[in-house]
Design an enzyme around this catalytic site. Structure first.
Site, PDB file in Angstrom:
ATOM      1  N   GLU A 141     -55.526  48.322 -69.923  1.00 19.22           N
ATOM      2  CA  GLU A 141     -57.005  48.337 -68.983  1.00 19.22           C
ATOM      3  C   GLU A 141     -58.163  49.225 -70.019  1.00 19.22           C
ATOM      4  O   GLU A 141     -57.907  49.555 -70.833  1.00 19.22           O
ATOM      5  CB  GLU A 141     -56.827  49.094 -67.800  1.00 19.22           C
ATOM      6  CG  GLU A 141     -57.776  49.299 -66.895  1.00 19.22           C
ATOM      7  CD  GLU A 141     -58.491  47.894 -66.099  1.00 19.22           C
ATOM      8  OE1 GLU A 141     -58.966  47.136 -67.061  1.00 19.22           O
ATOM      9  OE2 GLU A 141     -58.453  47.712 -65.119  1.00 19.22           O
ATOM     10  N   HIS A 153     -50.801  44.250 -61.874  1.00 24.62           N
ATOM     11  CA  HIS A 153     -50.003  45.255 -61.319  1.00 24.62           C
ATOM     12  C   HIS A 153     -50.084  45.730 -59.830  1.00 24.62           C
ATOM     13  O   HIS A 153     -51.100  45.668 -59.348  1.00 24.62           O
ATOM     14  CB  HIS A 153     -49.723  46.462 -62.297  1.00 24.62           C
ATOM     15  CG  HIS A 153     -50.934  47.367 -62.099  1.00 24.62           C
ATOM     16  ND1 HIS A 153     -51.307  48.234 -60.786  1.00 24.62           N
ATOM     17  CD2 HIS A 153     -52.057  47.381 -62.889  1.00 24.62           C
ATOM     18  CE1 HIS A 153     -52.630  48.558 -61.077  1.00 24.62           C
ATOM     19  NE2 HIS A 153     -53.011  48.533 -62.203  1.00 24.62           N
TER      20      HIS A 153
END
Length: 195
Positions: free
Chosen positions: A79, A9
């Site tokens: 994550e 990202h």
């Protein structure tokens, strides 16, 4: 066989300052949005048969800006849950735990929203995602939009290495690509940290 394209990202305020952003959904900065949009021409040239993303906003927004469509949010791509280290920099953690190493020492439990995960738990999630992705590669490329530490663990599991081997990969920069494929039947990293 297609390639597995690993997209990190774009930049967030926390990635810029080095803070551990696991489950906290930090938005992209303007620079992060620009870097994500800059990936669109590279990804448009690929024959993508599937796109998976972490369900966190920073990953989904990166996918959108990069022109990816048909994105399937996958909770296995979120994550690492940093537990009590969520929001802290490595320097802040080392003040209370000298010599701390994420790959060796892991994290401490946090609150109910951030209970923390062991490295093997994160690896089990990436293994589950890879089990779903590998068959799709017979038909073309697959893109995964995820996070820094998760991308490193996913990559070493692609290579058949122990999760702790992720320490050997450089941290993928925000808004970059990694390419995983096979060569003579063996899994390889064909490129890493491609802007």
């Amino acid at each position: 066989m297609g390639e597995l394209i690993v997209v990190r990202h774009g930049q967030t305020e926390w990635s810029l300052s080095g803070r551990h952003a696991g489950r906290t959904d930090v938005p992209l900065t303007a620079a992060g949005e620009a870097a994500a949009a800059a990936l669109a021409p590279k990804l448009a040239r690929r024959s993508l048969v599937a796109v998976f993303s972490s369900p966190l906003g920073r990953a989904l927004r990166t996918a959108e800006l990069a022109g990816l469509t048909g994105v399937e949010p996958d909770p296995d791509l979120v994550e690492w849950d940093y537990g009590g280290y969520e929001g802290l920099t490595a320097a802040q953690i080392e003040r209370t735990r000298p010599g701390w190493d994420l790959w060796r020492d892991g994290v401490v439990p946090g609150d109910a929203a951030h209970p923390g995960e062991h490295l093997d738990q994160v690896a089990a999630r990436t293994d589950a995602a890879l089990a779903r992705i590998r068959p799709l590669l017979a038909d073309g490329d697959v893109a995964v939009v995820a996070h820094g530490h998760l991308a490193r663990i996913l990559t070493v599991r692609w290579l058949g290495l122990a999760p702790s081997a992720a320490r050997l990969l450089g941290h993928p920069h925000p808004g970059t690509l990694g390419f995983l494929t096979t060569e003579n039947g063996h899994p390889v990293v064909s490129a890493w940290n491609v802007p």
